[in-house]
Design a protein around this motif. Structure first.
Motif, PDB file in Angstrom:
ATOM      1  N   TYR A 121       0.851  -1.195   0.000  1.00  0.00           N
ATOM      2  CA  TYR A 121       0.000   0.000   0.000  1.00  0.00           C
ATOM      3  C   TYR A 121       0.883   1.239   0.000  1.00  0.00           C
ATOM      4  N   ARG A 122       0.667   2.132  -0.967  1.00  0.00           N
ATOM      5  CA  ARG A 122       1.157   3.499  -0.807  1.00  0.00           C
ATOM      6  C   ARG A 122       0.090   4.270  -0.039  1.00  0.00           C
ATOM      7  N   GLU A 123       0.506   5.029   0.962  1.00  0.00           N
ATOM      8  CA  GLU A 123      -0.438   5.657   1.877  1.00  0.00           C
ATOM      9  C   GLU A 123      -0.382   7.180   1.741  1.00  0.00           C
ATOM     10  N   PHE A 124      -1.553   7.765   1.497  1.00  0.00           N
ATOM     11  CA  PHE A 124      -1.676   9.207   1.344  1.00  0.00           C
ATOM     12  C   PHE A 124      -2.619   9.741   2.420  1.00  0.00           C
ATOM     13  N   SER A 125      -2.263  10.847   3.034  1.00  0.00           N
ATOM     14  CA  SER A 125      -3.082  11.447   4.086  1.00  0.00           C
ATOM     15  C   SER A 125      -3.693  12.746   3.579  1.00  0.00           C
ATOM     16  N   ARG A 126      -4.961  12.978   3.934  1.00  0.00           N
ATOM     17  CA  ARG A 126      -5.631  14.230   3.563  1.00  0.00           C
ATOM     18  C   ARG A 126      -6.782  14.492   4.534  1.00  0.00           C
ATOM     19  N   PHE A 127      -7.369  15.688   4.421  1.00  0.00           N
ATOM     20  CA  PHE A 127      -8.502  16.040   5.253  1.00  0.00           C
ATOM     21  C   PHE A 127      -9.709  15.207   4.847  1.00  0.00           C
ATOM     22  N   ALA A 128     -10.430  14.683   5.826  1.00  0.00           N
ATOM     23  CA  ALA A 128     -11.576  13.816   5.545  1.00  0.00           C
ATOM     24  C   ALA A 128     -12.789  14.637   5.125  1.00  0.00           C
ATOM     25  N   GLU A 129     -13.381  14.260   4.004  1.00  0.00           N
ATOM     26  CA  GLU A 129     -14.640  14.853   3.562  1.00  0.00           C
ATOM     27  C   GLU A 129     -15.800  14.015   4.107  1.00  0.00           C
ATOM     28  N   ALA A 130     -17.031  14.428   3.781  1.00  0.00           N
ATOM     29  CA  ALA A 130     -18.224  13.839   4.386  1.00  0.00           C
ATOM     30  C   ALA A 130     -18.322  12.330   4.183  1.00  0.00           C
ATOM     31  N   ASP A 131     -17.939  11.830   3.010  1.00  0.00           N
ATOM     32  CA  ASP A 131     -18.119  10.407   2.709  1.00  0.00           C
ATOM     33  C   ASP A 131     -16.865   9.577   2.956  1.00  0.00           C
ATOM     34  N   ASP A 132     -15.829  10.170   3.521  1.00  0.00           N
ATOM     35  CA  ASP A 132     -14.575   9.456   3.757  1.00  0.00           C
ATOM     36  C   ASP A 132     -14.594   8.705   5.088  1.00  0.00           C
ATOM     37  N   ILE A 133     -13.732   7.707   5.196  1.00  0.00           N
ATOM     38  CA  ILE A 133     -13.550   6.999   6.463  1.00  0.00           C
ATOM     39  C   ILE A 133     -12.698   7.874   7.380  1.00  0.00           C
ATOM     40  N   PRO A 134     -13.201   8.245   8.560  1.00  0.00           N
ATOM     41  CA  PRO A 134     -12.397   9.068   9.471  1.00  0.00           C
ATOM     42  C   PRO A 134     -11.345   8.229  10.186  1.00  0.00           C
ATOM     43  N   TYR A 135     -10.099   8.688  10.173  1.00  0.00           N
ATOM     44  CA  TYR A 135      -9.009   7.956  10.820  1.00  0.00           C
ATOM     45  C   TYR A 135      -8.482   8.679  12.060  1.00  0.00           C
ATOM     46  N   TYR A 136      -7.935   9.875  11.854  1.00  0.00           N
ATOM     47  CA  TYR A 136      -7.245  10.562  12.947  1.00  0.00           C
ATOM     48  C   TYR A 136      -7.997  11.832  13.334  1.00  0.00           C
ATOM     49  N   PRO A 137      -8.525  11.924  14.561  1.00  0.00           N
ATOM     50  CA  PRO A 137      -9.158  13.170  14.999  1.00  0.00           C
ATOM     51  C   PRO A 137      -8.132  14.297  15.066  1.00  0.00           C
ATOM     52  N   ILE A 138      -8.503  15.458  14.547  1.00  0.00           N
ATOM     53  CA  ILE A 138      -7.558  16.564  14.475  1.00  0.00           C
ATOM     54  C   ILE A 138      -7.382  17.231  15.841  1.00  0.00           C
TER      55      ILE A 138
END
Length: 378
Positions: A293-310
């Motif tokens: 897996y290449r892993e890319f991080s970005r801000f979560a939009e409405a339909d995205d899986i939430p990972y890290y609380p900001i």
């Protein structure tokens, strides 16, 4: 139980073992939440579908708990990083320091070198991630190993992040490259999903997959344990809490792609944060082919899986309002990473789930109201 991940499974099993009828619902088609693992049909590799999960803990009860449902085999997380065209060992240790500076220092020499020639000792009380790193490792190591990776991971400059993100002194003056300090470390022999399925395997537990929770469903049950997004329970009525999410670019390789499980990419101009090679998470297995897996991080939009609380200033203010709403809601307890809007390792998730189940049973035994939170989000 809303959610068939660790929180829902552990609480559900504890209550089922004590005579309660339990229903577990999950909107996904599988159990395990973000810990879900599955065999890749082409390569036979056990894939961590939502990114790698490595079990590590000092909590002996939690360690014994997971081993009661799955055999955990020894695994040490040894991370590498590519910076400016060279591969180094993480966390920054004596090997990293000597390699980076082209020296052969002993531990006491390296410690003195960092303190006297690298660390910015003028920063007495670090308030930001950047100040924390500059105070303890200095500009050269900070820019080589921390700055670019952090910008990609969090989407902002390290000077905008709190010092607490860099929790401990980010350098070791020995050759220990074991990423974690914990006493118990390992990987489940047959994957996390097999473990969670065994936890859920009880005659008093009904699992309904592909089933989204709606708040009016709560009326059908004596109590709800909710491990979905806290703001989602209230239909985001006062706004959305901020998360970082991850995108994975999955690819196969006919051989051994990188020789390790995790390779970070510290340079800011490389768009991904790391590459994970999943067969190396199960070193007791042998596979000719590989899944990466290449892993890319970005801000979560409405339909995205939430990972890290900001959990920055704006999010904490909004979180406070949702906590007030939750505490006015009867018959629901919010649990887990999403339910309490906190980043939790797996062992802490299980510990809190066990404590929540015991707290619920104690409240019922004493005829006391069950709280909205057994662990306060703030």
């Amino acid at each position: 139980m809303v959610g068939a991940g660790l929180s829902g499974a552990v609480i559900g099993r504890e209550l089922a073992d004590r005579g309660h009828e339990v229903t577990v619902v999950d909107s996904r088609a599988h159990t395990g939440g973000n810990c879900h693992t599955e065999r890749d049909a082409e390569t036979g590799v056990m894939v961590h579908v939502y990114g790698p999960h490595i079990f590590h803990t000092d909590d002996e009860e939690v360690w014994n708990y997971v081993n009661a449902y799955e055999t955990f085999l020894p695994y040490k997380n040894r991370v590498k990083t590519t910076s400016n065209g060279q591969v180094y060992s993480l966390p920054v240790n004596l090997h990293t320091i000597n390699q980076f500076f082209g020296k052969t220092m002993r531990p006491d020499e390296a410690r003195a070198f960092i303190v006297e020639q690298q660390a910015d000792t003028s920063i007495e009380d670090p308030q930001t991630f950047e100040e924390q790193a500059l105070r303890f490792v200095g500009k050269d190591l900070y820019e080589a190993f921390f700055k670019g990776y952090t910008i990609k991971q969090w989407g902002c400059h390290p000077s905008e992040l709190p010092a607490s993100i860099l929790k401990r002194l980010p350098v070791r003056f020995n050759y220990d490259d074991n990423y974690f300090f914990h006493k118990f470390q390992g990987m489940p022999e047959n994957g996390y999903t097999a473990m969670i399925d065994r936890i859920l395997d009880h005659p008093a537990i009904t699992v309904k997959l592909g089933t989204s929770f709606a708040s009016d469903m709560a009326r059908e049950y004596d109590h709800v344990f909710y491990s979905g997004p806290l703001d989602g329970y209230f239909n985001y009525s006062i706004g959305r809490l901020g998360y970082r999410t991850l995108d994975f670019e999955r690819f196969s390789y006919a051989g051994d792609y990188q020789g390790c499980a995790v390779m970070n990419y510290a340079d800011e101009d490389v768009p991904y944060t790391r590459i994970t090679e999943h067969k190396h998470f199960a070193p007791w297995e042998s596979h000719d082919k590989s899944v990466c897996y290449r892993e890319f991080s970005r801000f979560a939009e409405a339909d995205d899986i939430p990972y890290y609380p900001i959990r920055q200033v704006r999010e904490k203010a909004l979180l406070g309002k949702y906590v007030e709403l939750a505490e006015q809601t009867r018959g629901v307890t919010f649990v887990g990473r999403l339910g309490t809007y906190r980043y939790l390792d797996m062992d802490v998730t299980i510990r809190e789930a066990l404590d929540a189940a015991r707290g619920f049973l104690a409240c019922r035994a004493d005829n006391r109201p069950v709280p909205a939170f057994f662990q306060k989000p703030l």
